[in-house]
Every structure is written in C-alpha cells, then in structure tokens.
Design a protein around this motif. Sequence first.
Motif, PDB file in Angstrom:
ATOM      1  N   LEU A 125       0.842  -1.198   0.000  1.00  0.00           N
ATOM      2  CA  LEU A 125       0.000   0.000   0.000  1.00  0.00           C
ATOM      3  C   LEU A 125       0.875   1.245   0.000  1.00  0.00           C
ATOM      4  N   PRO A 126       0.618   2.203  -0.876  1.00  0.00           N
ATOM      5  CA  PRO A 126       1.395   3.454  -0.855  1.00  0.00           C
ATOM      6  C   PRO A 126       1.110   4.230   0.425  1.00  0.00           C
ATOM      7  N   LYS A 127       2.045   5.100   0.777  1.00  0.00           N
ATOM      8  CA  LYS A 127       1.870   5.964   1.935  1.00  0.00           C
ATOM      9  C   LYS A 127       0.677   6.884   1.729  1.00  0.00           C
ATOM     10  N   ARG A 128      -0.158   7.000   2.768  1.00  0.00           N
ATOM     11  CA  ARG A 128      -1.268   7.938   2.736  1.00  0.00           C
ATOM     12  C   ARG A 128      -1.308   8.647   4.074  1.00  0.00           C
ATOM     13  N   ALA A 129      -1.126   9.950   4.052  1.00  0.00           N
ATOM     14  CA  ALA A 129      -1.074  10.724   5.293  1.00  0.00           C
ATOM     15  C   ALA A 129      -2.391  10.609   6.046  1.00  0.00           C
ATOM     16  N   MET A 130      -2.301  10.632   7.381  1.00  0.00           N
ATOM     17  CA  MET A 130      -3.481  10.423   8.227  1.00  0.00           C
ATOM     18  C   MET A 130      -4.578  11.445   7.946  1.00  0.00           C
ATOM     19  N   GLN A 131      -4.179  12.688   7.690  1.00  0.00           N
ATOM     20  CA  GLN A 131      -5.197  13.722   7.489  1.00  0.00           C
ATOM     21  C   GLN A 131      -5.998  13.500   6.209  1.00  0.00           C
ATOM     22  N   PHE A 132      -5.407  12.786   5.248  1.00  0.00           N
ATOM     23  CA  PHE A 132      -6.124  12.487   4.010  1.00  0.00           C
ATOM     24  C   PHE A 132      -6.825  11.126   4.096  1.00  0.00           C
ATOM     25  N   GLY A 133      -6.158  10.152   4.712  1.00  0.00           N
ATOM     26  CA  GLY A 133      -6.770   8.838   4.840  1.00  0.00           C
ATOM     27  C   GLY A 133      -8.011   8.835   5.704  1.00  0.00           C
ATOM     28  N   SER A 134      -8.017   9.689   6.743  1.00  0.00           N
ATOM     29  CA  SER A 134      -9.185   9.780   7.625  1.00  0.00           C
ATOM     30  C   SER A 134     -10.214  10.778   7.116  1.00  0.00           C
ATOM     31  N   ARG A 135      -9.824  11.572   6.126  1.00  0.00           N
ATOM     32  CA  ARG A 135     -10.651  12.602   5.484  1.00  0.00           C
ATOM     33  C   ARG A 135     -10.921  13.820   6.368  1.00  0.00           C
ATOM     34  N   ILE A 136     -10.147  14.020   7.424  1.00  0.00           N
ATOM     35  CA  ILE A 136     -10.341  15.227   8.215  1.00  0.00           C
ATOM     36  C   ILE A 136      -9.953  16.456   7.426  1.00  0.00           C
ATOM     37  N   ALA A 137      -8.986  16.315   6.521  1.00  0.00           N
ATOM     38  CA  ALA A 137      -8.527  17.465   5.736  1.00  0.00           C
ATOM     39  C   ALA A 137      -9.586  17.947   4.757  1.00  0.00           C
ATOM     40  N   LYS A 138     -10.618  17.137   4.507  1.00  0.00           N
ATOM     41  CA  LYS A 138     -11.660  17.499   3.550  1.00  0.00           C
ATOM     42  C   LYS A 138     -12.909  18.060   4.231  1.00  0.00           C
ATOM     43  N   MET A 139     -12.914  18.153   5.559  1.00  0.00           N
ATOM     44  CA  MET A 139     -14.141  18.504   6.258  1.00  0.00           C
ATOM     45  C   MET A 139     -14.422  19.998   6.284  1.00  0.00           C
ATOM     46  N   GLU A 140     -13.362  20.805   6.364  1.00  0.00           N
ATOM     47  CA  GLU A 140     -13.585  22.238   6.587  1.00  0.00           C
ATOM     48  C   GLU A 140     -13.030  23.045   5.409  1.00  0.00           C
ATOM     49  N   LYS A 141     -12.158  23.988   5.655  1.00  0.00           N
ATOM     50  CA  LYS A 141     -11.652  24.824   4.568  1.00  0.00           C
ATOM     51  C   LYS A 141     -10.788  24.010   3.620  1.00  0.00           C
ATOM     52  N   LYS A 142     -11.152  24.013   2.348  1.00  0.00           N
ATOM     53  CA  LYS A 142     -10.455  23.177   1.369  1.00  0.00           C
ATOM     54  C   LYS A 142      -9.228  23.861   0.768  1.00  0.00           C
ATOM     55  N   ASN A 143      -9.123  25.185   0.926  1.00  0.00           N
ATOM     56  CA  ASN A 143      -8.046  25.915   0.254  1.00  0.00           C
ATOM     57  C   ASN A 143      -6.868  26.222   1.167  1.00  0.00           C
ATOM     58  N   GLU A 144      -6.805  25.579   2.325  1.00  0.00           N
ATOM     59  CA  GLU A 144      -5.721  25.840   3.258  1.00  0.00           C
ATOM     60  C   GLU A 144      -4.475  25.054   2.879  1.00  0.00           C
ATOM     61  N   LYS A 145      -3.334  25.606   3.249  1.00  0.00           N
ATOM     62  CA  LYS A 145      -2.079  24.883   3.140  1.00  0.00           C
ATOM     63  C   LYS A 145      -1.721  24.328   4.521  1.00  0.00           C
ATOM     64  N   ALA A 146      -1.016  23.201   4.507  1.00  0.00           N
ATOM     65  CA  ALA A 146      -0.693  22.544   5.774  1.00  0.00           C
ATOM     66  C   ALA A 146       0.111  23.444   6.695  1.00  0.00           C
ATOM     67  N   SER A 147       0.950  24.299   6.125  1.00  0.00           N
ATOM     68  CA  SER A 147       1.825  25.151   6.933  1.00  0.00           C
ATOM     69  C   SER A 147       1.172  26.446   7.379  1.00  0.00           C
ATOM     70  N   ASP A 148      -0.047  26.742   6.891  1.00  0.00           N
ATOM     71  CA  ASP A 148      -0.745  27.961   7.304  1.00  0.00           C
ATOM     72  C   ASP A 148      -1.087  27.904   8.789  1.00  0.00           C
TER      73      ASP A 148
END
Length: 612
Positions: free
Chosen positions: A578-601
């Motif tokens: 299985l390829p690496k999939r970051a937790m924030q994308f695999g769990s879909r938390i990164a898709k719940m709120e603001k979609k245009n944010e950068k991780a470092s913001d």
Amino acid sequence: MCGICCTVSLTTDAVKPYSQGFINLQRRGPNSSHELLHTDYSHNYSCFFSGHVLHLRGQLTPQPLQDKKGNIFLWNGEVFGGVDVPGAANDTEVMFQNIVACDSEHDILSLISKVQGPWAFIYYQKKKHNLWFGRDFFGRRSLLWRFGETPKEALCLTSVTELHCEAEAQWHEVPASGIFKCNLSSCAELKLIKLTLYSWMYTTKEEQTENRQKIVSFDFEKYVSKITFGDCLLIAPVTPLNRKIPELLPVSNCRAKSDHVSIEDLKMLISEVHKNNAESFIKVLSEAVKKRVFCLPRENNVLTSEAENLANVAILFSGGIDSMMLAALADRHIPPEEPIDLLNVAFMMQGDNSKTHKTKKCSAPSHQVDAKALKYCNPFDVPDRITGRQGLEELKALNLRRIWNFVEINVTLEELEQMRRQHISQLIQPLNTVLDDSIGCAVWFASRGTGMLKCNGETKPYTSTSKVVLTGIGADEQLGGYSRHRVRFNRESYKGLLEELSMELGRISSRNLGRDDRVIGDQGKEARFPFLDENVVSFLNSLQLWEKTDLSLARGLGEKLILRIAAVILGLGNSSVLPKRAMQFGSRIAKMEKKNEKASDKCSRLKPDVAQ
C-alpha cells in the motif's frame, strides 16, 4: 505516564497556578494527584510542584517524590533499557534513587545518557539549589516552558498548558537538545532566570553546532538574562546515520514505475542482502514492541469468559504498512487470550458524498480509493476505513485465535468543532498550523477509542480500555515514506535524500512528538513509539541508504522497502504494497472544513479566542 508541572518564583511568595489549569494535567494522570510547595527563605526563592500519575508499572508511586534531604523529583517517562528496573519495581522510584545518588554534573549526565525510552523530568537538587529538566533525545514526551515578566512568576514548566490559556504565544516546547540546569540561588540574587544547557554529543562539529543553534535562535531576551553551554555533554543514545553512498548501486530485477504494484512485484525485489537485513530488522523491531506491551498490569485481567477479557494495548490503525507491522509483532508478545484494539478513525464526508451513500456499495480496490470511488460509499467509508478492514482480514489470517477489536471511530463535523473548541485546541498549543490541527484532532479522537465494534454479527458501542497506544510514527521519517522525500531524491539523488532524512529525526520532537504525546495523554493513555526505540533507530542508521529504501522504484515498493520486505516475511499480504497515505487524508479530516488551506498555514480554528 504522567502530567508534571513546576512553577518557579524568585521570591518567597510562591505562585500556585489556578485550579482550572490542572484539569489537563489530571486527565493525563488519573490515578494519583499530589502537590508540593518548597520555599527557601535563606536564598529567597520558592517552587511549586505538581504530579499526576497514570499507573502502569510496579507499585503505584505518587508524585512528586521527595526524600529526607529535600530533593524533589517529577518523572514522565518509561525506562525500557540502560538503567536496571526490576520486574516488580516502579521506574519513577528507581530513577529517583539513581539521580539523588549523583554527586556531580557529570554523574547526572552519565545517568541520563544511559536511559533508553521516552522521558521528560524535573529534578530539584536541594543541596546545590539546582533545578534540572529536559526531554529525551527524540522529544517523545511533552514538556513546555513559559518565562514570566516578573520575578514572582519567573518560570513555569508543564506537560500541557492550562485550559483556555490567554497567552498562547508565551508557551514554547522545551527543545529536545539536551537537559537544562537552573541555579535558583543565583537566579534569585539577579531576579532573572539563567540557564545552562548540557547538549547531546554528536559525532561531527557541524551537528553539534546545529544543535546549539536551535537554542541560540530561540528568543530568550525577553525572558532570561543568558543561556550558557555546559562543558560536559550527554551521550547521544543512537548511532550516527550511515552517510556512505556506493559508487555502483545493486540493480534490482524490477524497476516498476507504475502506481499499480503487487506483492509479486515486491517479492521480485528481495535479494539475499535485503532478506537478511529485513530479518534483522524484524528481530530488533519485535523486541521494541515487546518492551512496550509487556510491562503492564495484567494480573486481574483474565475473566471467566475469553470474550470478556479487556484489551491492554491499542494501535492507531489504518491498515497501512506501519500499523500492520506493529499489530503483527504485538500479536507475538501479548497473551493469546487478550484482545488487541485496532483504533480506526474516520471523519464524515461532506456534500454529495454524504447524500448518496446508500445508493451503491463501494468496491474500488484500496490502492485506487479516491473521491470519485467514495461518492457511493457510506459517509464514513474513508480510505483508511477501507484499508483498515482489509488489514483486519490479513491479521485474522495470521492468528485465528486472537480477538482483534476493529473499533470504527466515526466523527461528524459538529462533534469535531465542539471538541476542538472545548478541549483539543489547548492540547495542540503551542503548535498552531493547519497540519497540527488536522493530525492533532485525528489522533485525539482515535486514541479516545470510542466507537462501534462488530461482534458475532452485531454492531455495538465500544470504548477501548487500553492504557497503552502504539503508533507508527518514526517509520516514514527514517525510511523515506513522505512524498517530499521522493521529490528530494528525484532532484538530488541519494545525497539529497540523506540530508532530508537526517533533518527529519532532528526536528521530529518539535513537529510531531510533543503534540502527539499531549493529545494521546489527555485520554489517560500513554503513547508508545516502537519505530523510535533507540535500538531500532541505531539499526536503521547503521544500514546504507539503498538497503532500507529505494525511491527509484514505484510508490508502494521503494519507500520503506525494508519494512515492506519484513512484512512479506511475516506473512502479510496486500498491505505490504500500500502506498503511503497521510493520516489527514486517509481519515478525510482534511476534507471537512476549509479546502483551500495549506498545511503550513496558521490555523484560525486554534486561536485562543476561538477555543473559549
């Protein structure tokens, strides 16, 4: 594991933090809470100590500890090697006995250098009026500091900040660059804090200079008169990274570039050298897992029915290669009648995905799962849920007798917003980026372990009883698992990749581990990191780079190559590729709120005014 706190006043009027500030500390240590005030009227200073204990080893030992000579000790750690801790003993008591026996700075540094395992400590050495404190080499335990603007509130050290703290910017993580000493007698005379850092000893002058620059770059001017560096050094607990790059690298039989790889592709890559290294890796990683699942109170665990037994160990589980390896190795060492909790978190998909989830069953292969495939799934069938279920079947095939509790932890947007506002944001502080928010919230909900469990065809509510949570952090950092590693390799080949991997472990304390310890510890549970065991890191550091990772190969093969080969040897299946999939994308938390944010913001949702 404990919540520890010490406040220093350069007057005899000690400052005791308000009671609400101890709520987070008490959540970390639910089994015992004690406070201790020490005032030295002759030298005009006072210290307030607070200890909150999560009991895991030996006899319950309340903290802070104090001996007849007035020495005081707070310990938030686990001794897994280096210092002898008899089977029935408590490591806090053992460390206190050892450190009070030290007469000189050299003796204290020698003792601390021996300890293998995660730790943060605070030690008041009464005879010399010294306050010692620090974190382990990797920073696996949280310790924060805040310097006051008045002598009365000169310094505060704590595992976690207060609830609703008003001055977010004042808190910083204590750098995991060594251990600090503060002579309270001289500080009281100056009415200023002075610190001496005894840093880790590195093999090259460049690494030593870089380590010290991390401290010099910190803005101390507002808080302390100066920081100096001690002549004695701590001995780094791991061997240095092997930076050798052979002129001619072995040519593998398979140089697949496709993203669609199979376990057969992986097996084609296994040379005799790779197999020998992977077997050695299994041995050292298995021992690291054993240490972390073995020393737990189990005497009253076995009940009349096997199905009623409670789990003592949980794993943050996505079905990916890291968590699968931990589960497979934990199965070797945990008693067979004892369940293992697999904590799998999913954040509810929003919009069209949630409206159409009942129309069709999702059947996409796990390595091809994307937003389009998820359109017709249950709103909690995020990528990590799908690979988690597939991983569960592989583990069942490995051991049919084991009870694997696959805990489906489902989080809605409303619950995420509520718990972040009420609680999680204070735990993530002083970190404040979008990435910290995503991972911190995901790990908090996962480690809480409250979800649904399918048992005998019935789905029922379930909350994990485990006090220990294993996490796979450290594997990607050492074995080139992140996409940025592949970018660096494509641009600068092995030389650039070596520099990137060297940097990863150097900053893991400030980027990941303090935050994860605060978040998991808030559940009254202890985070344990087998991939960051000193012997595991030393073994991986001893290998040449091509022996553990090969980023000329496709995703799912080249990154973490030695780990994938080890998984095949253990009998794991498709999870090995299985390829690496970051937790924030695999769990879909990164898709719940603001979609245009950068991780470092900087994350506006973590601001104190939002938390209140």
